[in-house]
Design an enzyme around this catalytic site. Sequence first.
Site, PDB file in Angstrom:
ATOM      1  N   GLU A   1     -27.672 -14.225 -28.785  1.00  0.00           N
ATOM      2  CA  GLU A   1     -28.534 -15.404 -28.989  1.00  0.00           C
ATOM      3  C   GLU A   1     -29.949 -15.173 -28.438  1.00  0.00           C
ATOM      4  O   GLU A   1     -30.612 -16.108 -27.961  1.00  0.00           O
ATOM      5  CB  GLU A   1     -27.875 -16.658 -28.428  1.00  0.00           C
ATOM      6  CG  GLU A   1     -26.501 -16.850 -29.070  1.00  0.00           C
ATOM      7  CD  GLU A   1     -26.015 -18.264 -29.114  1.00  0.00           C
ATOM      8  OE1 GLU A   1     -26.851 -19.181 -29.151  1.00  0.00           O
ATOM      9  OE2 GLU A   1     -24.782 -18.439 -29.164  1.00  0.00           O
TER      10      GLU A   1
ATOM     11  N   GLU B   1     -35.243 -10.126 -22.967  1.00  0.00           N
ATOM     12  CA  GLU B   1     -36.626  -9.756 -23.311  1.00  0.00           C
ATOM     13  C   GLU B   1     -37.202 -10.755 -24.329  1.00  0.00           C
ATOM     14  O   GLU B   1     -38.358 -11.175 -24.223  1.00  0.00           O
ATOM     15  CB  GLU B   1     -36.675  -8.326 -23.869  1.00  0.00           C
ATOM     16  CG  GLU B   1     -36.369  -7.238 -22.842  1.00  0.00           C
ATOM     17  CD  GLU B   1     -34.885  -7.180 -22.406  1.00  0.00           C
ATOM     18  OE1 GLU B   1     -34.009  -7.675 -23.142  1.00  0.00           O
ATOM     19  OE2 GLU B   1     -34.625  -6.639 -21.320  1.00  0.00           O
TER      20      GLU B   1
ATOM     21  N   GLY C   1     -14.292  -5.867  -3.147  1.00  0.00           N
ATOM     22  CA  GLY C   1     -14.089  -4.418  -3.030  1.00  0.00           C
ATOM     23  C   GLY C   1     -13.160  -3.885  -4.110  1.00  0.00           C
ATOM     24  O   GLY C   1     -13.248  -4.286  -5.272  1.00  0.00           O
TER      25      GLY C   1
HETATM   26  N1  CAA Z   1     -38.195 -23.496 -33.484  1.00  0.00           N
HETATM   27  C1  CAA Z   1     -38.784 -23.771 -34.665  1.00  0.00           C
HETATM   28  N2  CAA Z   1     -39.680 -22.939 -35.267  1.00  0.00           N
HETATM   29  C2  CAA Z   1     -39.969 -21.782 -34.652  1.00  0.00           C
HETATM   30  C3  CAA Z   1     -39.388 -21.435 -33.427  1.00  0.00           C
HETATM   31  C4  CAA Z   1     -38.471 -22.351 -32.833  1.00  0.00           C
HETATM   32  N3  CAA Z   1     -37.878 -22.080 -31.682  1.00  0.00           N
HETATM   33  N4  CAA Z   1     -39.863 -20.223 -33.052  1.00  0.00           N
HETATM   34  C5  CAA Z   1     -40.723 -19.838 -34.001  1.00  0.00           C
HETATM   35  N5  CAA Z   1     -40.781 -20.785 -34.966  1.00  0.00           N
HETATM   36  C6  CAA Z   1     -41.599 -20.743 -36.162  1.00  0.00           C
HETATM   37  C7  CAA Z   1     -43.051 -20.497 -35.774  1.00  0.00           C
HETATM   38  O1  CAA Z   1     -43.733 -21.719 -35.523  1.00  0.00           O
HETATM   39  C8  CAA Z   1     -43.593 -19.793 -36.991  1.00  0.00           C
HETATM   40  O2  CAA Z   1     -43.890 -20.755 -38.004  1.00  0.00           O
HETATM   41  P1  CAA Z   1     -45.226 -20.618 -38.871  1.00  0.00           P
HETATM   42  O3  CAA Z   1     -45.033 -19.361 -39.673  1.00  0.00           O
HETATM   43  O4  CAA Z   1     -45.226 -21.874 -39.663  1.00  0.00           O
HETATM   44  O5  CAA Z   1     -46.344 -20.508 -37.873  1.00  0.00           O
HETATM   45  C9  CAA Z   1     -42.413 -18.972 -37.495  1.00  0.00           C
HETATM   46  O6  CAA Z   1     -41.248 -19.635 -36.973  1.00  0.00           O
HETATM   47  C10 CAA Z   1     -42.497 -17.541 -37.040  1.00  0.00           C
HETATM   48  O7  CAA Z   1     -42.578 -17.535 -35.624  1.00  0.00           O
HETATM   49  P2  CAA Z   1     -43.135 -16.318 -34.790  1.00  0.00           P
HETATM   50  O8  CAA Z   1     -44.399 -15.835 -35.407  1.00  0.00           O
HETATM   51  O9  CAA Z   1     -43.152 -16.705 -33.322  1.00  0.00           O
HETATM   52  O10 CAA Z   1     -42.028 -15.205 -35.047  1.00  0.00           O
HETATM   53  P3  CAA Z   1     -41.838 -13.816 -34.320  1.00  0.00           P
HETATM   54  O11 CAA Z   1     -41.133 -12.968 -35.301  1.00  0.00           O
HETATM   55  O12 CAA Z   1     -43.072 -13.342 -33.687  1.00  0.00           O
HETATM   56  O13 CAA Z   1     -40.891 -14.154 -33.090  1.00  0.00           O
HETATM   57  C11 CAA Z   1     -38.757 -14.485 -32.172  1.00  0.00           C
HETATM   58  C12 CAA Z   1     -39.750 -14.873 -33.219  1.00  0.00           C
HETATM   59  C13 CAA Z   1     -38.860 -15.428 -30.996  1.00  0.00           C
HETATM   60  C14 CAA Z   1     -38.870 -13.074 -31.660  1.00  0.00           C
HETATM   61  C15 CAA Z   1     -37.439 -14.661 -32.911  1.00  0.00           C
HETATM   62  O14 CAA Z   1     -37.409 -13.715 -33.946  1.00  0.00           O
HETATM   63  C16 CAA Z   1     -36.222 -14.541 -32.039  1.00  0.00           C
HETATM   64  O15 CAA Z   1     -35.847 -15.475 -31.321  1.00  0.00           O
HETATM   65  N6  CAA Z   1     -35.502 -13.399 -32.143  1.00  0.00           N
HETATM   66  C17 CAA Z   1     -34.233 -13.235 -31.503  1.00  0.00           C
HETATM   67  C18 CAA Z   1     -33.148 -13.412 -32.518  1.00  0.00           C
HETATM   68  C19 CAA Z   1     -31.860 -13.860 -31.911  1.00  0.00           C
HETATM   69  O16 CAA Z   1     -31.833 -14.690 -31.017  1.00  0.00           O
HETATM   70  N7  CAA Z   1     -30.744 -13.347 -32.434  1.00  0.00           N
HETATM   71  C20 CAA Z   1     -29.484 -13.753 -32.008  1.00  0.00           C
HETATM   72  C21 CAA Z   1     -28.516 -13.579 -33.115  1.00  0.00           C
HETATM   73  S1  CAA Z   1     -27.308 -14.819 -33.240  1.00  0.00           S
HETATM   74  C22 CAA Z   1     -26.124 -14.463 -32.097  1.00  0.00           C
HETATM   75  O17 CAA Z   1     -26.289 -13.718 -31.180  1.00  0.00           O
HETATM   76  C23 CAA Z   1     -24.906 -15.209 -32.332  1.00  0.00           C
HETATM   77  C24 CAA Z   1     -23.712 -14.857 -31.559  1.00  0.00           C
HETATM   78  O18 CAA Z   1     -23.032 -13.909 -31.794  1.00  0.00           O
HETATM   79  C25 CAA Z   1     -23.246 -15.788 -30.524  1.00  0.00           C
END
Ligand code: CAA
Length: 379
Positions: free
Chosen positions: A363, A367, A339
């Site tokens: 990270e 979504e 509370g």
């Molecule tokens: N591991 C290895 N390779 C990967 C992967 C993974 N987890 N995910 C994707 N890939 C590869 C794919 O296989 C692909 O390779 P090819 O081109 O050879 O096929 C390439 O990477 C592109 O992948 P996607 O087409 O899936 O890429 P996308 O743009 O559609 O989607 C995403 C990717 C999942 C949205 C990604 O952009 C993502 O995770 N975004 C979020 C970013 C994020 O987490 N930011 C956090 C910032 S850091 C932070 O917050 C630090 C802090 O302060 C603590």
Amino acid sequence: MNFEFTEDQIQIRDMAREFAQNEIAPTAAQYDEKAEFPWPIIKKMAELNFLGMMIPEQYGGMDFDATTVTLVIEEISKADAACGVILAVQNSLGVSALVKHGSEELKKKYLPQLASGEKLCAFGLTEAGAGSDFSAMTTTAEDKGDHWLLNGRKTFITNGSTAEIFTIIAMTDKNKGARGMSAFVVEKSYPGFSVGTIEKKLGIRASDTTELILDNVKVPKENLIGKKGHGFIYAMQSLDTGRIGVGAQSLGIAQAAYEKALAYSKTRVQWGSPITKLQAIQFKFADMATRIEATKWLVYHAAYLRDNDKPFVKEASMAKVFSSEMATYVTHQAMQIMGGYGYMKEYDVERYYRDARITEIYEGTSEIQRHVIASLVIK
Ligand code: CAA
């Protein structure tokens, strides 16, 4: 199936627990209030070898497995989630690409300084216009023959003003999008590198979150990590492990809130009895305990898979989204149980409530985690 931790894992977890409760918890609220980086605590963590937990022994690190690191981050975050994220970035995001893909020369040069805790590290990925879609980044690294020239601005960088060694992701070929990015080791001391705005935040206030400015920064040729054009993949790999760390951080926050609310409920008397006698309160504890327990298995399982060289991308995202939403739920319920007292700064639950919120954002937002999970479960 083995649900037991090893003796080493238990010993290190218990050491982290004792340290966190004795050395971090007593001053966590003060560091939060002042938004002050907890240097004395970080120095003590360095003495306990917590700043180089995943660095191989040959470079001065502890070479712990992901499960052990998860347990340490969980215990530290129970006392202070800000210390939890400082530790998590130092041990994963800031250093993962270098450990996994760096040349022998780079590793020999930088890893011992990080392992000993002499220097902190950070991860420069996000930009003002490139968050969830980080392939939209505009920071560039131009090949100038005998060096790389980096230009751009990074934003929301954890450990931004306190780190001295950075893994920076930059575009080496703008036309190639995700395949045109590369990773570099950049030192704070390089001319043209500076720290911009230091952000004011809702939670994890003792951890610093800053802008980084790269203005014609000359980076030695050999500071390219791994292969040119592999920066996106290295960043994703770093985030995969980092997301288990956020799961551990969320677990720590939630358990701290649960324990505070439980202790309060046992002594809070209304209608002549402790409120733990009320079914409305009992059911809240039942739900909180169940969600905490479910989260543990998701987080530890993701770490287990990583430790056993099995695919863990889906499980890391599941652990991250479930644990962060669980921490928001549990801290909310803990405040509700307490509370007005829960709403006041004096009782810590207010801090846990604020700290939990970021776990659903950094990270990779919830979504983005659902996007990753959906892409792996719908085939
Ligand atoms: N591991 C290895 N390779 C990967 C992967 C993974 N987890 N995910 C994707 N890939 C590869 C794919 O296989 C692909 O390779 P090819 O081109 O050879 O096929 C390439 O990477 C592109 O992948 P996607 O087409 O899936 O890429 P996308 O743009 O559609 O989607 C995403 C990717 C999942 C949205 C990604 O952009 C993502 O995770 N975004 C979020 C970013 C994020 O987490 N930011 C956090 C910032 S850091 C932070 O917050 C630090 C802090 O302060 C603590």
